[in-house]
Structures are given as structure tokens and as C-alpha cells.
Design an enzyme around this catalytic site. Structure first.
Site, mmCIF file in Angstrom:
data_model
loop_
_atom_site.group_PDB
_atom_site.id
_atom_site.type_symbol
_atom_site.label_atom_id
_atom_site.label_comp_id
_atom_site.label_asym_id
_atom_site.label_seq_id
_atom_site.Cartn_x
_atom_site.Cartn_y
_atom_site.Cartn_z
ATOM 1 N N THR A 36 42.583 60.052 -16.210
ATOM 2 C CA THR A 36 41.348 60.509 -16.846
ATOM 3 C C THR A 36 40.474 59.330 -17.276
ATOM 4 O OG1 THR A 36 42.666 60.677 -18.844
ATOM 5 C CG2 THR A 36 42.163 62.738 -17.714
ATOM 6 N N GLY A 123 56.358 46.368 -13.412
ATOM 7 C CA GLY A 123 56.211 47.341 -12.330
ATOM 8 C C GLY A 123 56.741 48.720 -12.672
ATOM 9 N N GLY A 125 55.168 50.785 -14.918
ATOM 10 C CA GLY A 125 54.098 51.646 -15.423
ATOM 11 C C GLY A 125 53.982 51.612 -16.941
ATOM 12 N N LEU A 126 54.481 50.544 -17.568
ATOM 13 C CA LEU A 126 54.355 50.426 -19.034
ATOM 14 C C LEU A 126 53.373 49.313 -19.409
ATOM 15 C CD1 LEU A 126 58.101 50.961 -20.059
ATOM 16 C CD2 LEU A 126 56.253 52.636 -20.021
ATOM 17 N N SER A 127 52.539 48.937 -18.463
ATOM 18 C CA SER A 127 51.429 48.007 -18.711
ATOM 19 C C SER A 127 51.860 46.600 -19.104
ATOM 20 C CB SER A 127 50.488 48.566 -19.786
ATOM 21 O OG SER A 127 49.910 49.731 -19.337
ATOM 22 N N SER A 128 52.823 46.064 -18.359
ATOM 23 C CA SER A 128 53.177 44.667 -18.604
ATOM 24 C C SER A 128 51.965 43.778 -18.346
ATOM 25 C CB SER A 128 54.363 44.239 -17.744
ATOM 26 O OG SER A 128 54.076 44.430 -16.381
ATOM 27 N N SER A 129 51.125 44.121 -17.361
ATOM 28 C CA SER A 129 49.987 43.245 -17.059
ATOM 29 C C SER A 129 48.903 43.331 -18.140
ATOM 30 C CB SER A 129 49.414 43.499 -15.663
ATOM 31 O OG SER A 129 49.238 44.848 -15.434
ATOM 32 N N ASP A 173 44.885 50.930 -20.703
ATOM 33 C CA ASP A 173 46.032 50.071 -21.004
ATOM 34 C C ASP A 173 45.627 48.899 -21.897
ATOM 35 O OD1 ASP A 173 47.048 51.811 -19.166
ATOM 36 O OD2 ASP A 173 47.171 50.352 -17.531
#
Ligand code: GLA
Length: 381
Positions: A36, A123, A125-129, A173
Site C-alpha cells: 500500500t 533477505g 523481509g525485515l528491512s535490514s537494508s 521501511d
């Protein structure tokens, strides 16, 4: 030793001198509102107690020297006068891109020596980047006393991804990593860039389960979803799907492809569910939250088509344990990665037991479970 202490120790070992400061930014989990954000809509994530820590000192020259403990202990160096994309050390592009964007806004930024370490699973999907980008921005804002606020930081982090790294992500994120609040999730309006705290019920934790599905084609599929959404908005002559109601969409069903219709139906209904979960959390109405999270998962599975059979299996296994006493769904971009449960503490062990007993048998994979709390973002005061 906590993560900040580890970063400081790596700095000392690597550069044989103590660092001046240590900064930290968290990863995130999304309670509801996926796909969204880039439709100008609503999301409801929380910052979690896993993140990225950076030990740093200023330099007198225009160089940035970064040691990345978790990326094969590699070191990257570049000049602020000529920031280039690095084909070999992909991780260093998060540093390069973020600083390039920061420099556009604050040309006075100078060099630094950095040691980075983190514990957000990469990798998954927990927003390491995003946690890496926001930690970099917090570090440079602190070293050079820049008047950078959390919203500006989030926008710069997103620009680094969009314009430098090449991922067309939304703002969720970075915004939650910067602005999260302890013990709360946060309703973010991704158009107005305003937010409202959403209390996590007392005695509840996040149970985040990594399906360990190897994420493939994530960027291309993600970008394709985004294009499909934008095509429907264009068809209606509106700025974004945020501006449409389900009734408007239905009235045009015959003039849209089946895929376009379903993609838009997900986004429009997900915005409504996200706002409804905010109200449910404020009213401590767990049963309603539970139903809405499941409806979100089914919409991401059937209409948006970003789940995998393994993620669906995890949600089924968890839902059987928690019933209406908590909620569960996939979380983040999809195509692998994590599912989340917001569950009462007494059900954490039963959830883990059910996953151990059933997931490997059903999927051939072993899941990792992280029990998390909601934490403060790097720029939240
Ligand atoms: C990824 C992106 C976010 C958001 C989610 C899906 O995490 O980085 O901007 O679009 O996917 O909700």
C-alpha cells in the site's frame, strides 16, 4: 555484549583506535498494510529489537572507510567527491547511495571511518537494508551535527534505494526505522507522511517466523506489481490507488484485466483493513484484529499473489494455535521471507511447538523464530 558494544569493539580491533560515537537503527515488522505504501496508502509497522549498529569517527579528509563485519568482514573505501556504484561489494552501495543523497541536502558532510554490524536477518523481509540506511544517516547527522529529522532521513534512505541501489520501494521501511515508538506500532499515512501511534496490547509479542524460502525474482516481481497498480490509477485518471473506492473499482471491472482488477482490489481493501486495525488496537479488540490480519493474508495470496505455499502453511499452522486470541499474516514484500503473529505471551511457546512439529514436514524447510518487541526508531525523540 549488546550490538552497539560489538560495533565499538569491531572498530577498535579494525582501526586500532576507539570510535567517537555509536549509532543504531532498528529493522521492522509490518502488522498490516502491505503493498500500500507506494500507492500513497496506509501501513501499520513497528520497529523491532533487531537492527544495525555503526561505530564511527570523523576524518579530516573526504574519504569514507567502512568495515562491514557481517558482509564477509569486507572493507570498502570511497571519496565523497566521486561516489560510484560498486559492482563487487553490493552492500557498500547502501552506504554510497545514502551518503550521495545526504550530500545533495547537506554539502558540508565530511569523511568518516565506520564499523558496521547488525542482527536483522538479511533477505528475510525485515528491512535490514532500511535499518542500514537509517543507521548511516543517524551516524552522519550526529558526526556533523546536521539538522536532519526522521522524515527527511526516511526520504533520503528511500531515494538511495530508488535512485542508487535500483529498488523501487516505498517509504514504509525507512519511516518506521526512523520514527518507531517503543511498545507501539505506527499507522503511517504514506501520502501525507504523518503518523499515529498504535498501542501493542499489554502481554503481547511479535512472533516473527522466517519461512526460509529463498526469495527469487523479488525485485522484478515487486516492480511489476507496482506498475500494475500505477496502470489502474492511470486508467481512472487519479494520482494513486489511494484515491479510489471499491465501488469505483467495481464499476469499471469490465474495462480492466482480471489481474489489474485483483491487484487494485487488494490495495484498496488493504487500506481499509489497515485503518480498521488501528481502531482495533486502540480499542484492544483482538478478535477484530485477528480477522483483519487473516483477510489481509488471503488478499495478498489470492489477489496480489505475493505469498508462497510455505508462507501460507506457516500462517495456517499459527492460526490454528492462536484462533481469535491473536493475529497472523505474511509480512513485508512477500515472495518468501517472514510471517508475523501478534500473539499473547502464553501462546508463544505453543506456536513454536506447532511450527517445529509441522512446518518441516509440510515444506521441507526449517523455520527460524524471532520473538520481538516494538522499539524506538533512530530519530524518534
Ligand atoms: C518492501 C518495500 C516496502 C513495501 C513492502 C510491501 O518491504 O521496501 O516499501 O512496499 O515491501 O508492503
Amino acid at each position: 555484549m549488546n550490538l552497539k558494544q560489538q560495533a565499538s569493539q569491531h572498530f577498535q580491533q579494525q582501526f586500532s583506535t576507539p570510535c567517537d560515537i555509536v549509532c543504531y537503527a532498528p529493522g521492522r515488522v509490518n502488522v498490516i498494510g502491505d503493498h500500500t505504501d507506494y500507492n500513497d496508502g496506509f501501513v501499520l509497522p513497528a520497529a523491532i529489537n533487531y537492527g544495525t549498529a555503526i561505530a564511527a569517527s570523523k576524518r579530516d579528509d573526504n574519504q569514507v572507510l567502512v568495515y562491514a563485519h557481517d558482509c564477509d568482514q569486507q572493507t570498502s573505501q570511497f571519496s565523497l567527491d566521486d561516489i560510484q556504484f560498486d559492482q563487487n561489494m553490493m552492500w557498500s552501495n547502501y552506504v554510497r547511495g545514502t551518503i550521495a543523497m545526504l550530500q545533495n541536502k547537506f554539502p558540508e558532510v565530511g569523511g568518516a571511518t565506520l564499523a558496521v554490524t547488525g542482527n536483522v536477518p538479511q533477505g528475510a523481509g525485515l528491512s535490514s537494508s532500511a535499518s542500514f540506511e537509517i543507521a548511516i544517516l543517524k551516524t552522519f547527522a550526529s558526526l556533523y551535527e546536521l539538522p536532519l529529522d526522521g522524515i527527511q532521513a526516511a526520504l533520503l534512505g528511500q531515494q538511495a534505494e530508488n535512485q542508487f541501489v535500483g529498488c523501487n520501494c516505498g517509504i514504509m521501511d525507512q519511516l518506521i526505522s526512523a520514527m518507531g515508538q517503543e511498545s507501539n506500532a505506527m499507522l503511517l499515512d504514506c501520502r501525507a507522511l504523518t503518523f499515529e501511534d498504535a498501542p501493542i496490547p499489554a502481554g503481547f509479542s511479535f512472533v516473527i517466523v522466517n519461512s526460509n524460502v529463498k526469495r527469487g525474482l523479488v525485485d522484478s516481481e515487486y516492480n511489476l506489481r507496482r506498475e500494475q497498480c500505477e496502470a489502474v490509477a492511470k486508467h481512472f485518471g487519479v494520482k494513486a490507488l489511494r484515491d479510489l473506492t471499491l465501488e469505483q473499482l467495481q464499476s469499471e471491472q469490465a474495462n480492466l484485466s482480471d489481474v489489474e482488477y485483483r491487484r487494485a482490489r487488494h490495495v484498496i481493501s488493504e487500506n481499509d483493513r489497515t485503518l480498521a486495525v488501528l481502531e482495533a488496537l486502540k480499542g484492544n479488540d483482538i478478535a477484530t484484529m485477528s480477522e483483519l490480519m487473516m483477510a489481509s493474508h488471503m488478499s495478498l495470496k489470492d489477489d496480489f499473489e505475493v505469498t508462497t505455499p510455505q508462507m501460507d502453511a506457516l500462517v495456517e499452522i499459527i492460526a490454528e494455535v492462536i484462533g481469535q486470541q491473536g493475529g497472523t499474516r505474511m509480512t513485508g514484500g512477500g515472495f518468501g521471507g517472514c510471517v508475523v503473529a501478534l500473539a499473547p505471551d502464553e501462546l508463544v511457546e505453543p506456536i513454536k511447538a506447532a511450527i517445529s512439529a509441522q512446518y518441516e514436514q509440510r515444506s521441507g524447510l526449517v523455520a527460524n523464530v524471532y520473538v520481538c518487541t516494538a522499539e524506538q526508531g533512530a530519530f524518534r525523540v
